[in-house]
Design a protein around this motif. Sequence first.
Motif, PDB file in Angstrom:
ATOM      1  N   PRO A 112       0.574  -0.988  -0.056  1.00  0.00           N
ATOM      2  CA  PRO A 112       0.106  -0.136   0.505  1.00  0.00           C
ATOM      3  C   PRO A 112       1.037   1.513  -0.034  1.00  0.00           C
ATOM      4  O   PRO A 112       2.041   1.272   0.476  1.00  0.00           O
ATOM      5  CB  PRO A 112      -1.276  -0.493   1.143  1.00  0.00           C
ATOM      6  N   ASP A 113       0.503   2.883  -0.536  1.00  0.00           N
ATOM      7  CA  ASP A 113       1.251   3.242  -0.726  1.00  0.00           C
ATOM      8  C   ASP A 113       1.787   4.257   0.790  1.00  0.00           C
ATOM      9  O   ASP A 113       2.769   4.997   0.798  1.00  0.00           O
ATOM     10  CB  ASP A 113       0.422   3.994  -1.286  1.00  0.00           C
ATOM     11  N   GLY A 114       1.110   4.722   1.548  1.00  0.00           N
ATOM     12  CA  GLY A 114       1.110   4.289   2.497  1.00  0.00           C
ATOM     13  C   GLY A 114       1.930   3.558   4.380  1.00  0.00           C
ATOM     14  O   GLY A 114       2.944   3.816   4.337  1.00  0.00           O
ATOM     15  N   ASP A 115       2.679   2.285   3.431  1.00  0.00           N
ATOM     16  CA  ASP A 115       3.816   1.603   3.853  1.00  0.00           C
ATOM     17  C   ASP A 115       4.845   2.375   4.435  1.00  0.00           C
ATOM     18  O   ASP A 115       5.471   2.573   2.750  1.00  0.00           O
ATOM     19  CB  ASP A 115       3.985   0.318   2.873  1.00  0.00           C
TER      20      ASP A 115
END
Length: 191
Positions: free
Chosen positions: A163-166
Amino acid sequence: MAGLFESTGEGSAAIALDEIEASILRSLEVQMLELIGPGPGADSDDPLAALFAEGPTEAPSDPALRRLFPDAYGEPGTAADEETRAAASEFRRYTELDLRARKREDALAVVKAIDGLGGEGGKLELEAGDCPRWLGALNDLRLTLGSRLEVTEEDEEGLYALPDGDERKPLVMAYLWLGGMQESLIEAMTG
C-alpha cells in the motif's frame, strides 16, 4: 527510453534520465560509496603496502555488507564447520580489499557519468566497456536494498502490492526501478 537502457550497437547502451531519476540514482550510488568505505586495512598511501595489504578475515556484521561481501565457502544461513570457516576466512583475507575497490570504482563511474549531466536530466551514452561497470553498480544497489528490505524470492511479487502508506514503499520503488534498469542494460548489452 525514460529510465531504461536501449542498445546503441556493439554492446554499448544509452539511457535517458530525467532530473529526478538522475538525482535518485546519484544519491543511491553516493550512499553505496559510504556503505562500502575503504575497508579495513586499506587506508595506506604507500602503493607497495597497499599491494600487500591483507583484508579482514571475518564477514561484516552489517547484513547489507554481508550480502555484498559473502563468504566464499559454506552455505548461506547454515553454520559452517571449522574447516569451512577457515577456508572462507583465508579467501576473504586476500580478496575483500580488491572487491571493495572494484565496487567503489563501479559506483564512482555511475556518479561521474551522472555528474556529467550537469545536475539536470539528459541522455547518457555508455561505451561497451562502461556497461559492465554500470551493471555491477546497479546490482550492488539492488542487493543492498533487497537486504535492507529483507526481500526473498517468495515475497518479491508482494512488493508490487504494497500500500502507498507503507514506509518501505520508496525503497521498494527504487528496488523495482533498479531491477528494470538492470534488465534493460543486460538486453542492451546483448542485443
